[in-house]
Scaffold this motif. Sequence first.
Motif, short mmCIF file in Angstrom:
data_model
loop_
_atom_site.label_atom_id
_atom_site.label_comp_id
_atom_site.label_asym_id
_atom_site.label_seq_id
_atom_site.Cartn_x
_atom_site.Cartn_y
_atom_site.Cartn_z
N ARG A 106 1.21 9.32 -22.70
CA ARG A 106 1.26 9.35 -21.23
C ARG A 106 0.06 8.59 -20.68
NH1 ARG A 106 0.79 14.61 -17.25
NH2 ARG A 106 1.29 13.52 -15.30
N PHE A 107 0.33 7.63 -19.82
CA PHE A 107 -0.71 6.77 -19.26
C PHE A 107 -1.23 7.38 -17.96
CE2 PHE A 107 1.34 4.18 -22.30
CZ PHE A 107 0.41 3.22 -22.71
N LEU A 108 -2.36 8.06 -18.05
CA LEU A 108 -2.95 8.75 -16.89
C LEU A 108 -3.89 7.87 -16.09
CD1 LEU A 108 -3.80 12.17 -18.59
CD2 LEU A 108 -1.71 11.51 -17.38
N GLY A 109 -4.25 6.73 -16.64
CA GLY A 109 -5.14 5.79 -15.96
C GLY A 109 -5.24 4.52 -16.77
N GLY A 110 -5.66 3.44 -16.12
CA GLY A 110 -5.80 2.17 -16.81
C GLY A 110 -4.49 1.42 -17.01
N ASP A 149 0.57 15.54 -25.28
CA ASP A 149 0.01 16.62 -24.45
C ASP A 149 -1.14 17.37 -25.12
OD1 ASP A 149 1.65 16.19 -22.25
OD2 ASP A 149 3.26 17.41 -23.09
N THR A 150 -1.68 16.84 -26.23
CA THR A 150 -2.73 17.58 -26.93
C THR A 150 -4.00 16.77 -27.17
OG1 THR A 150 -1.82 16.94 -29.09
CG2 THR A 150 -1.03 19.01 -28.16
N LEU A 151 -3.88 15.46 -27.39
CA LEU A 151 -5.03 14.62 -27.71
C LEU A 151 -5.27 13.64 -26.57
CD1 LEU A 151 -7.20 13.76 -29.79
CD2 LEU A 151 -5.53 12.11 -30.66
N LEU A 152 -6.44 13.71 -25.98
CA LEU A 152 -6.79 12.83 -24.86
C LEU A 152 -7.69 11.71 -25.35
CD1 LEU A 152 -6.64 12.35 -21.77
CD2 LEU A 152 -8.68 13.80 -21.56
N LEU A 153 -7.31 10.47 -25.07
CA LEU A 153 -8.11 9.30 -25.42
C LEU A 153 -8.72 8.74 -24.14
CD1 LEU A 153 -5.62 7.49 -27.87
CD2 LEU A 153 -7.30 9.29 -28.38
N ASP A 154 -10.02 8.90 -23.99
CA ASP A 154 -10.78 8.48 -22.82
C ASP A 154 -10.39 9.27 -21.57
OD1 ASP A 154 -12.18 6.64 -24.32
OD2 ASP A 154 -11.14 4.87 -23.57
N TYR A 155 -11.33 9.31 -20.62
CA TYR A 155 -11.07 9.98 -19.34
C TYR A 155 -12.10 9.41 -18.36
CZ TYR A 155 -9.21 13.75 -16.41
OH TYR A 155 -8.56 14.48 -15.43
N VAL A 186 -4.53 18.44 -17.44
CA VAL A 186 -4.47 17.81 -18.76
C VAL A 186 -4.63 18.86 -19.86
CG1 VAL A 186 -5.54 16.14 -20.30
CG2 VAL A 186 -5.33 15.63 -17.86
N ASP A 187 -5.72 19.59 -19.84
CA ASP A 187 -5.99 20.69 -20.77
C ASP A 187 -5.74 20.29 -22.23
OD1 ASP A 187 -6.77 23.23 -21.54
OD2 ASP A 187 -4.75 24.07 -21.35
N PRO A 188 -6.45 19.27 -22.75
CA PRO A 188 -6.19 18.83 -24.13
C PRO A 188 -6.83 19.75 -25.16
CG PRO A 188 -8.02 17.61 -23.20
CD PRO A 188 -7.51 18.51 -22.10
N ASP A 189 -6.34 19.65 -26.40
CA ASP A 189 -6.95 20.39 -27.51
C ASP A 189 -8.21 19.67 -28.02
OD1 ASP A 189 -4.94 22.27 -27.38
OD2 ASP A 189 -3.73 21.32 -28.93
N ALA A 190 -8.24 18.34 -27.85
CA ALA A 190 -9.40 17.56 -28.27
C ALA A 190 -9.43 16.26 -27.47
CB ALA A 190 -9.35 17.25 -29.77
N VAL A 191 -10.63 15.69 -27.38
CA VAL A 191 -10.85 14.44 -26.65
C VAL A 191 -11.51 13.45 -27.60
CG1 VAL A 191 -11.90 13.37 -24.62
CG2 VAL A 191 -11.21 15.78 -24.54
N VAL A 192 -11.05 12.20 -27.57
CA VAL A 192 -11.67 11.12 -28.33
C VAL A 192 -12.04 10.02 -27.35
CG1 VAL A 192 -11.33 9.38 -30.13
CG2 VAL A 192 -10.38 11.68 -30.43
N VAL A 193 -13.28 9.57 -27.41
CA VAL A 193 -13.79 8.59 -26.44
C VAL A 193 -14.08 7.27 -27.16
CG1 VAL A 193 -15.61 8.08 -24.79
CG2 VAL A 193 -14.77 10.42 -25.02
N SER A 194 -13.58 6.18 -26.58
CA SER A 194 -13.72 4.87 -27.24
C SER A 194 -15.10 4.26 -27.07
CB SER A 194 -12.66 3.90 -26.72
OG SER A 194 -12.88 3.58 -25.35
N THR A 217 -10.45 14.89 -38.20
CA THR A 217 -9.29 15.55 -37.61
C THR A 217 -9.58 15.96 -36.18
OG1 THR A 217 -8.57 16.37 -39.77
CG2 THR A 217 -7.66 17.46 -37.83
N ALA A 218 -8.66 15.63 -35.28
CA ALA A 218 -8.78 16.02 -33.88
C ALA A 218 -7.40 16.41 -33.37
CB ALA A 218 -9.35 14.87 -33.05
#
Length: 413
Positions: A4-8, A21-27, A45-53, A126-127
């Motif tokens: 799901r493209f929430l921005g960009g 709906d579980t892993l968020l890439l950037d915010y 959003v409420d993700p289980d984990a976040v990964v930032v580039s 693992t994330a």
Amino acid sequence: MEIRFLGGAREVGRSALLVDDTLLLDYGMKADTPPSYPVASARQVDPDAVVVSHGHLDHVGAVPALLSGTDRPPIHWTPPTRQLTRRLARDTLKLHGNSPQCPFGEESVRRLGEVSVEHGYRESFTAAGYEVTFFDAGHIPGSAHVLVDDGDTRLLYTGDFHTDDQRLVAGTTARPDADVVVCESTYAGVSHDPREHVEERFLDRVQTTIWEGGTVIVPAFAIGRTQEMLLVCASADVPCYVDGMGVEVTAMLRRHPEYVRDPDALDRAAGHAREVTGRDGQRRRIADQPVAVVTTSGMLSGGPAMTYVPAVRANPTNQIALTGYQVAGTPGRELLETGSAEIDGRMLRVSARVDQFDFSAHADEAGIRSFLDAYRDATVLVNHGDDCVAFADTLREDGYTASAPELGETVTV
């Protein structure tokens, strides 16, 4: 896998991707007035984990908002990205903390340290149940391509990347196997001049100005661009000062030598430049000297540039050397197009020479295509650009399976 493209999406700024709906890439956030954020709030959003580039505002600016509730997901990043995010968050609070548009407070920034998990390049972790791996993206120190593997599908989120070497970081050479590539397109349709030619033109103009007794103001982004310009100035022994947030960022990056191309060169460049202590009286004195001043902000929208530009504007011998893209509506863009700009609330006519130099840390069209050449059998989802649709169209004409998702759209791969 659902993305799901929430921005960009079909825009530059506020990058955010939600996987299943579980892993968020950037915010990230877009530094408009007022700032804008991803289309789903942190609570939604409420993700289980976040990964930032990587640690640029348009990719990390809203990350602290994810920690404002009771759920505090782990945040995975490289060590420089963690430190840059904290610094940017403090800066955001200083600028917007009293505004209802700011989605986080000081407590959320403090919580970043509680949930931070650091990783190096090519170290799988693992994330949210996925196997994730960072690869050097060649954009700024600590920037990463993010590979997400659920056992059936391998998603490569490019983040921002560059395929050519800069003085600060080497271009990306990583091409991990992937079934789906979410690819930035900031400079699709653009061809950068060779970096050595840009440097030669920059140094020729700067050295000529200084030889004639003028002052050169070099507005630069604090993260990445300031350090690049210090390296360029040091390479030709150009007398220079460094001012603004870039001073702190430079010191921080020197503590992470494994994330820069030539740590010794960065140390020499930092020692070559004289640091400004931050008093406007000192800045006005410096503005009368035949030197280069590398200072924030890169688009003349704040920082010490608010003192330097008014101080040098009236003398045609002086120079303002813009080193990055100037977004429409910013004072830097206004200055390029009209010769005037609103600086610190005043509309000023600038008689000093104004030049722009393309020191971009993004791949141009040729670079993007050379990267994507390894992914002709993958699905390519184009994002992070001013004309994503047109670039996706040209990729399809060249045989790729490509599209440009809309903002808020969910794509199943």
